[in-house]
Design an enzyme around this catalytic site. Structure first.
Site, mmCIF file in Angstrom:
data_model
loop_
_atom_site.group_PDB
_atom_site.id
_atom_site.type_symbol
_atom_site.label_atom_id
_atom_site.label_comp_id
_atom_site.label_asym_id
_atom_site.label_seq_id
_atom_site.Cartn_x
_atom_site.Cartn_y
_atom_site.Cartn_z
ATOM 1 N N GLY A 112 22.589 -21.419 -23.487
ATOM 2 C CA GLY A 112 23.327 -21.302 -22.319
ATOM 3 C C GLY A 112 21.537 -22.106 -21.377
ATOM 4 N N GLU A 135 22.035 -22.359 -32.674
ATOM 5 C CA GLU A 135 22.962 -21.955 -32.527
ATOM 6 C C GLU A 135 23.876 -22.049 -34.429
ATOM 7 O OE1 GLU A 135 22.982 -22.209 -28.150
ATOM 8 O OE2 GLU A 135 22.661 -23.811 -30.457
#
Length: 352
Positions: A112, A135
């Protein structure tokens, strides 16, 4: 503690994510505060540009609040879905903001963090910067428009970073197009001071910028392109890497095989699909589909448990092998949702 500091300094709006004990990880309240400040300054003639940075010396922003995502994965999915909807709205807002946004990505910038910094028109890194979309290591695919950024990297470097959860230093970030300028961290206060005094942005940032030195990924691109280019599957990438008798490929095999098989296969398709996209909104809608499906997949909660909560680094992926993840299983992640991500339509031109 106020987790977002929004103030006007001279002619600029200063936005600081202020949660240093959590490496400035974003929660829903912070996302909403950032959006509110951007809304307030959009039509304010006293604010001619926005500077976005992070508190402390360790991180710009290490990502979204992973604890919230884990709680949602094992409990109420609506919590994470709300977080992602508003986070993606923020990412798109920063990309299309009508006033220049300068992101000072000093320190850890992951997930993010790259979503709020990597789409800004002026992106600065320092000698302390570490950029990554890691991720796959927690059973998820790159989101926040990360596939769009990685897909635009030279050759196969972006796909390599995505499938290995690899980290880019300042030199690699510039080489891969994840950042625009390298400014030593001790020069940032002077840079901000000049911008606040109304100095022209590009010329001023360039004045403070320095050459970060050679990019390690540039030197490795030859074998990276050979390994990933046109490979029809993750298994084929690994087969090519295993045939190379060099340290880099061997380390890459270890990194890829440690990640979640489902996340790897979805990520391969996601990054390649993003190469054909022309807007951040297209990528964010894809991201929302993928994250919505991963939220209900056992690997996400397990990956967060192993990497963040228990820290045993021994995730039990389901399924546990690439061979068990077939094409229909991957295709299902990309299927339209009953409740698709709806992003505001704005007339502002997307910054290149």
């Amino acid at each position: 503690m106020t987790t977002v500091l929004a103030r006007v300094q001279g002619s600029i709006g200063r936005l600081t994510v202020n949660r240093p004990d959590a490496l400035n990880a974003l929660d829903l309240a912070m996302i909403r505060a950032l959006l509110a400040a951007l809304d307030a300054w959009e039509d304010d003639p006293a604010v001619t540009a926005v500077v976005l940075d992070g508190a402390g010396e360790r991180a710009f922003c290490a990502g979204g609040d992973i604890g919230v995502v884990h709680s949602s994965a094992v409990g109420d999915p609506a919590i994470a879905l709300t977080l992602w909807r508003e986070e993606y709205r923020l990412d798109a807002r920063l990309a299309r903001y009508p006033k220049p946004v300068v992101a000072l990505m000093d320190g850890i910038t992951m997930g993010g963090g790259l979503g709020i910094g990597g789409h800004a028109p002026v992106r600065v890194v320092t000698e302390r910067s570490v950029l990554a979309m890691p991720e796959v290591a927690i059973g998820l695919a790159p989101d926040v428009g990360g596939a769009l950024l990685l897909g635009r990297a030279p050759g196969e470097l972006g796909l390599h970073l995505a499938l290995t959860a690899g980290r880019a230093d300042a030199a690699d970030a510039l080489h891969c197009g994840l950042a625009d300028h390298h400014v030593p961290s001790d020069r940032l206060p002077a840079l901000v001071g000049d911008l606040a005094a109304g100095a022209p942005i590009e010329a001023t940032v360039t004045k403070y910028a320095e050459d970060p030195g050679p990019a390690p990924l540039a030197a490795a691109r030859c074998w990276i392109d050979r390994a990933y280019g046109d490979a029809p599957s993750v298994e084929d990438v690994l087969y090519r890497l295993e045939a190379m008798d060099e340290p880099g490929p061997r380390e890459t095999v270890a990194a890829i095989t440690a990640a979640a098989p489902t996340a790897l296969k979805v990520t391969l398709r996601a990054v390649r699909a993003a190469r054909e996209m022309t807007t951040i909104e297209q990528c964010l809608r894809q991201d929302y589909r993928l994250c919505s499906r991963f939220l209900r997949h056992p690997d996400l909660a397990e990956g967060i448990r192993a990497a963040i909560l228990d820290k045993d680094r021994a995730p039990r992926w389901r399924p546990g092998t690439l061979a068990e993840v077939d094409d229909p299983a991957v295709e299902a992640f990309f299927a339209p949702l009953a409740d698709e991500l709806d992003l505001p339509v704005r007339c502002h031109v997307l910054h290149p």
